[in-house]
Design a protein around this motif. Structure first.
Motif, PDB file in Angstrom:
ATOM      1  N   ALA A   1     -35.014   8.367  16.853  1.00 60.26           N
ATOM      2  CA  ALA A   1     -33.971   7.842  17.739  1.00 60.26           C
ATOM      3  C   ALA A   1     -33.244   8.939  18.508  1.00 60.26           C
ATOM      4  CB  ALA A   1     -32.963   7.030  16.933  1.00 60.26           C
ATOM      5  N   ASP A   2     -33.305  10.165  18.027  1.00 60.34           N
ATOM      6  CA  ASP A   2     -32.632  11.277  18.698  1.00 60.34           C
ATOM      7  C   ASP A   2     -33.552  12.052  19.644  1.00 60.34           C
ATOM      8  OD1 ASP A   2     -30.178  10.768  17.433  1.00 60.34           O
ATOM      9  OD2 ASP A   2     -30.882  11.791  15.626  1.00 60.34           O
ATOM     10  N   ASN A   3     -34.756  11.575  19.824  1.00 60.32           N
ATOM     11  CA  ASN A   3     -35.713  12.208  20.732  1.00 60.32           C
ATOM     12  C   ASN A   3     -35.427  11.709  22.153  1.00 60.32           C
ATOM     13  OD1 ASN A   3     -37.883  13.106  22.225  1.00 60.32           O
ATOM     14  ND2 ASN A   3     -39.448  12.206  20.906  1.00 60.32           N
ATOM     15  N   ILE A   4     -34.404  12.271  22.764  1.00 58.37           N
ATOM     16  CA  ILE A   4     -33.957  11.815  24.077  1.00 58.37           C
ATOM     17  C   ILE A   4     -35.047  12.029  25.131  1.00 58.37           C
ATOM     18  CG2 ILE A   4     -32.143  11.975  25.841  1.00 58.37           C
ATOM     19  CD1 ILE A   4     -31.363  10.914  22.940  1.00 58.37           C
ATOM     20  N   GLU A   5     -35.788  13.103  25.025  1.00 60.00           N
ATOM     21  CA  GLU A   5     -36.874  13.349  25.973  1.00 60.00           C
ATOM     22  C   GLU A   5     -37.938  12.259  25.852  1.00 60.00           C
ATOM     23  OE1 GLU A   5     -35.639  15.738  23.934  1.00 60.00           O
ATOM     24  OE2 GLU A   5     -34.607  16.971  25.438  1.00 60.00           O
ATOM     25  N   GLY A   6     -38.271  11.873  24.622  1.00 57.01           N
ATOM     26  CA  GLY A   6     -39.248  10.803  24.417  1.00 57.01           C
ATOM     27  C   GLY A   6     -38.744   9.461  24.926  1.00 57.01           C
ATOM     28  N   LEU A   7     -37.470   9.172  24.681  1.00 57.55           N
ATOM     29  CA  LEU A   7     -36.879   7.939  25.197  1.00 57.55           C
ATOM     30  C   LEU A   7     -36.892   7.949  26.718  1.00 57.55           C
ATOM     31  CD1 LEU A   7     -33.809   7.583  22.797  1.00 57.55           C
ATOM     32  CD2 LEU A   7     -35.982   6.342  22.673  1.00 57.55           C
ATOM     33  N   ALA A   8     -36.576   9.105  27.303  1.00 56.68           N
ATOM     34  CA  ALA A   8     -36.560   9.225  28.767  1.00 56.68           C
ATOM     35  C   ALA A   8     -37.953   9.001  29.344  1.00 56.68           C
ATOM     36  CB  ALA A   8     -36.030  10.601  29.170  1.00 56.68           C
ATOM     37  N   TRP A   9     -38.940   9.556  28.701  1.00 56.31           N
ATOM     38  CA  TRP A   9     -40.321   9.376  29.156  1.00 56.31           C
ATOM     39  C   TRP A   9     -40.711   7.894  29.068  1.00 56.31           C
ATOM     40  CZ3 TRP A   9     -43.749  11.461  32.074  1.00 56.31           C
ATOM     41  CH2 TRP A   9     -45.073  11.073  32.001  1.00 56.31           C
ATOM     42  N   CYS A  10     -40.343   7.251  27.983  1.00 58.34           N
ATOM     43  CA  CYS A  10     -40.626   5.824  27.811  1.00 58.34           C
ATOM     44  C   CYS A  10     -39.965   5.012  28.929  1.00 58.34           C
ATOM     45  CB  CYS A  10     -40.145   5.370  26.431  1.00 58.34           C
ATOM     46  SG  CYS A  10     -40.537   3.662  26.050  1.00 58.34           S
ATOM     47  N   TRP A  11     -38.703   5.293  29.187  1.00 57.41           N
ATOM     48  CA  TRP A  11     -37.985   4.620  30.275  1.00 57.41           C
ATOM     49  C   TRP A  11     -38.703   4.833  31.609  1.00 57.41           C
ATOM     50  CZ3 TRP A  11     -35.783   7.428  34.327  1.00 57.41           C
ATOM     51  CH2 TRP A  11     -35.112   6.659  35.273  1.00 57.41           C
ATOM     52  N   HIS A  12     -39.059   6.078  31.898  1.00 58.30           N
ATOM     53  CA  HIS A  12     -39.676   6.399  33.180  1.00 58.30           C
ATOM     54  C   HIS A  12     -41.020   5.696  33.344  1.00 58.30           C
ATOM     55  CE1 HIS A  12     -41.521   8.896  36.369  1.00 58.30           C
ATOM     56  NE2 HIS A  12     -40.308   8.766  36.864  1.00 58.30           N
ATOM     57  N   GLN A  13     -41.789   5.631  32.281  1.00 60.10           N
ATOM     58  CA  GLN A  13     -43.108   5.005  32.341  1.00 60.10           C
ATOM     59  C   GLN A  13     -43.050   3.483  32.434  1.00 60.10           C
ATOM     60  OE1 GLN A  13     -44.821   7.940  33.149  1.00 60.10           O
ATOM     61  NE2 GLN A  13     -46.408   6.663  32.304  1.00 60.10           N
ATOM     62  N   HIS A  14     -42.059   2.857  31.794  1.00 58.68           N
ATOM     63  CA  HIS A  14     -42.083   1.406  31.629  1.00 58.68           C
ATOM     64  C   HIS A  14     -40.954   0.635  32.307  1.00 58.68           C
ATOM     65  CE1 HIS A  14     -45.384   1.850  28.857  1.00 58.68           C
ATOM     66  NE2 HIS A  14     -44.700   2.780  28.230  1.00 58.68           N
ATOM     67  N   PHE A  15     -39.886   1.309  32.693  1.00 63.29           N
ATOM     68  CA  PHE A  15     -38.731   0.584  33.212  1.00 63.29           C
ATOM     69  C   PHE A  15     -38.298   1.043  34.597  1.00 63.29           C
ATOM     70  CE2 PHE A  15     -34.556  -1.266  33.403  1.00 63.29           C
ATOM     71  CZ  PHE A  15     -34.609  -2.372  32.557  1.00 63.29           C
ATOM     72  N   CYS A  16     -38.415   2.311  34.879  1.00 61.59           N
ATOM     73  CA  CYS A  16     -37.939   2.895  36.134  1.00 61.59           C
ATOM     74  C   CYS A  16     -38.719   2.322  37.320  1.00 61.59           C
ATOM     75  CB  CYS A  16     -38.103   4.412  36.097  1.00 61.59           C
ATOM     76  SG  CYS A  16     -37.547   5.233  37.593  1.00 61.59           S
ATOM     77  N   ARG A  17     -37.982   1.859  38.325  1.00 59.07           N
ATOM     78  CA  ARG A  17     -38.614   1.295  39.522  1.00 59.07           C
ATOM     79  C   ARG A  17     -38.271   2.104  40.775  1.00 59.07           C
ATOM     80  NH1 ARG A  17     -35.970  -2.479  36.903  1.00 59.07           N
ATOM     81  NH2 ARG A  17     -34.550  -2.956  38.584  1.00 59.07           N
ATOM     82  N   ASP A  18     -37.553   3.171  40.627  1.00 60.88           N
ATOM     83  CA  ASP A  18     -37.154   4.010  41.763  1.00 60.88           C
ATOM     84  C   ASP A  18     -37.981   5.300  41.706  1.00 60.88           C
ATOM     85  OD1 ASP A  18     -35.950   5.748  43.572  1.00 60.88           O
ATOM     86  OD2 ASP A  18     -33.911   5.110  43.060  1.00 60.88           O
TER      87      ASP A  18
END
Length: 152
Positions: free
Chosen positions: A111-128
């Motif tokens: 849960a503290d792997n902010i880089e991994g969470l960010a990558w997940c967000w960028h791959q699956h949620f980010c639309r910009d």
């Protein structure tokens, strides 16, 4: 809002909670901007993505769909379902989770792997296309980690 919603959906984990909080931090500054060209509410979800979660994910799991529908307003959801994304935090959280679930996102176990969470967000949620995982990390550090440190 995030934890109780995920618990109600039987989906809670510390990593998923942090991912959704980080998503809200990046999308709207945790609620500072509730409408943009990208969408509505704390996750900036748009009508097309909302419909996709229902049509391509929730429609195939009646029990889960019922739980998510149970989070929505009785009358407003039928009249203006997309407005729930801006006015109902629990429902919007369930749909934001549904985006990741529908796309079968691999949520980092730490849960503290902010880089991994960010990558997940960028791959699956980010639309910009102008945003990177770094934007998520910056928002998370400024809005979430600062708040956690202050609360401790």
């Amino acid at each position: 809002i995030v934890r109780p919603t995920l618990i109600k959906l039987d989906q809670w984990s510390p990593s998923l909670e942090n991912l959704l909080i980080g998503t809200a931090a990046q999308a709207s500054g945790l609620g500072l901007q509730l409408q943009s060209a990208l969408g509505f509410g704390i996750y900036q979800l748009d009508a097309d993505l909302h419909q996709t979660v229902w049509d391509r994910y929730l429609a195939f799991n009646a029990d889960l769909a019922s739980k998510v529908r149970g989070l929505a307003s009785q009358r407003e959801f039928l009249a203006q379902p997309h407005c729930e994304l801006a006015t109902n935090l629990s429902y919007a959280t369930a749909i934001a989770w549904g985006v990741y679930a529908h796309r079968q996102a691999a949520i980092p176990a730490d849960a503290d792997n902010i880089e991994g969470l960010a990558w997940c967000w960028h791959q699956h949620f980010c639309r910009d296309s102008n945003l990177s995982a770094r934007n998520f990390i910056t928002s998370y550090q400024q809005l979430v980690q600062t708040e956690k440190a202050f609360a401790a």
